[in-house]
Scaffold this active site. Structure first.
Site: not given
Ligand SMILES: Cc1cc2nc3c(=O)[nH]c(=O)nc-3n(C[C@H](O)[C@H](O)[C@H](O)COP(=O)(O)OP(=O)(O)OC[C@H]3O[C@@H](n4cnc5c(N)ncnc54)[C@H](O)[C@@H]3O)c2cc1C
Length: 392
Positions: A137, A143, A250, A346, A371, A375
């Site tokens: 987590g 965040h 990872a 396909l 992970e 970007d």
């Molecule tokens: C199916 C799935 C499984 C997951 N499993 C885990 C898990 O086991 N444990 C865990 O802790 N997390 C997990 N995650 C979370 C994952 O790591 C996050 O979704 C990821 O880090 C992006 O965070 P966010 O979705 O809040 O996107 P945001 O951080 O809100 O980003 C949204 C967009 O803004 C862009 N962006 C953000 N900051 C900047 C910047 N400074 N400059 C330019 N562009 C920027 C990003 O590239 C993205 O395109 C999982 C996610 C999914 C979808």
């Protein structure tokens, strides 16, 4: 779903760079995936359900803690073996690989690296055998890319730490026996805590309606005044670098795993293109389809070499986080592009569950985001080569 006829491409004889042990580990994982994952995965993905019955098989092929020493129940293998196992599992499905990655790199790794000897002995053998399943987590509702801003926190209270907050998008959460949770202490410093299912105030609601990683269970972690015994804190490392160290491990596995998904899409498209007749000849005999296939094998070969070299560097303890970012970003991007092109080869059949391509394509939409997004990894490379941070 069609029978699994997969034949792994090796255009540059990269097998010659592997040891006999690497090939043995890889081949064992490959035949297990063919036997146990391919026949059932489409059905589980359609039902949006993780196939729990494969947990023991994952443990048996060394997918839980491949590089964790054998004295703690791990397979005691090197990093290239770890990568090859991830490649083979993701050849079957990115969701299954996600389950294995989380267990190994995000749960076993922090306990092994930052935990006490008592914690290692208590948790690692059971995680390696699959008796315990774990989750990690870090991400919170507000965040994601910026985990350092987390608000989940704990305060000392007698023999316990009292934990409050919430984590979102957590792989394995709905069925995990324990969670490695990252939270801030009273001074704002990040620490890892082992939170066990059954602790009062700890719940793990499932996230539904995903179009991606449907065969992997995802959920939230909610902490409402959870009393975590003090001996459950991971004392070996604190600060944001602690969870980032786990992510390095990872992300390395993902760089290899994505090759598996790409190989499966390429192999399926190649076979289809040679068999599918339109205008009285196989579509594989047309220049347009050959361009697609030739570019696919070129990109797969480049990704294989990148992953192999990164594996050598990691085995030598020399791989940097930025090098891992480059490989994760490149290889997942390569795989998703190949999935999209293969789907087109396909034609209409590409959108059905008869073939694995569309499932890989949808899965990779998560893999390119979690992970560290596509970007964010670019910004890590940018920062590494310029010495200037573009994050804030
Ligand atoms: C199916 C799935 C499984 C997951 N499993 C885990 C898990 O086991 N444990 C865990 O802790 N997390 C997990 N995650 C979370 C994952 O790591 C996050 O979704 C990821 O880090 C992006 O965070 P966010 O979705 O809040 O996107 P945001 O951080 O809100 O980003 C949204 C967009 O803004 C862009 N962006 C953000 N900051 C900047 C910047 N400074 N400059 C330019 N562009 C920027 C990003 O590239 C993205 O395109 C999982 C996610 C999914 C979808």
């Amino acid at each position: 779903m069609k029978p699994d006829l997969f034949q792994a491409p090796d255009y540059y004889q990269i097998d010659d760079l592997l040891s006999d042990e690497h090939k043995m580990v890889r081949d064992a994982a490959r035949s297990w995936v063919k036997r146990e994952v391919s026949p059932i995965i489409e059905e589980y993905a359609q039902r949006a359900e993780f196939p729990k019955q494969i947990i023991k098989g994952l443990a048996d092929i060394g997918a839980f803690g491949p590089y964790i020493p054998q004295e703690y129940g791990g397979a005691g293998l090197d990093q290239i073996s770890y990568g090859l196992i991830m490649q083979e599992i993701e050849r079957g499905d990115s969701g299954v690989r996600s389950t294995a990655s989380v267990q190994s790199s995000l749960v076993m790794y922090p306990i092994f690296k930052y935990g006490t000897e008592a914690q290692r002995k208590k948790y690692l053998p059971k995680l390696a055998s699959g008796e315990f399943m774990g989750c990690f987590g870090l991400t919170e509702p507000d965040h994601g890319s910026n985990p350092g801003g987390m608000t989940t926190n704990f305060k000392e209270e007698g023999e316990y730490y009292v934990l409050n907050g919430a984590k979102l998008w957590i792989s394995n959460a709905p069925f995990a026996d324990l969670a490695v949770v990252w939270a801030k202490d009273a001074s704002g410093r990040i620490h890892g805590l082992i939170v066990e299912r059954g602790m009062e105030g700890f719940t793990t609601p499932e996230t539904h309606n995903k179009w991606s990683l449907r065969a992997s269970a995802t959920g939230e972690l909610i902490f409402d005044n959870v009393k975590v015994p003090k001996e459950n804190l991971l004392p070996g490392k604190s600060g944001l670098g602690a969870p980032l160290g786990c992510l390095d491990s990872a992300r390395f596995g993902i760089a290899w795993g994505a090759i598996g998904a790409a190989m499966d899409c390429y192999d399926t498209a190649l076979r289809y293109a040679k068999e599918r007749i339109q205008f009285d000849k196989p579509i594989g005999g047309t220049q347009l389809q050959q361009k697609k296939l030739a570019e696919m094998i070129t990109e797969i070969t480049k990704a294989q070499l990148l992953a192999w070299r990164l594996g050598v560097l990691r085995d030598q303890g020399k791989a940097t986080s930025a090098q891992i970012s480059m490989a994760k970003r490149n290889n997942v991007d390569m795989a998703i592009k190949i999935a999209r092109e293969a789907r087109q080869i396909l034609g209409g059949m590409g959108i059905t569950g008869e073939y694995s391509i569309m499932r890989h394509m949808m899965n990779l939409e998560s893999v390119i985001t979690y992970e560290g997004t596509h970007d964010i990894h670019l910004l890590i490379t940018g920062m590494d080569i310029t010495g200037l941070s573009a994050f804030s």
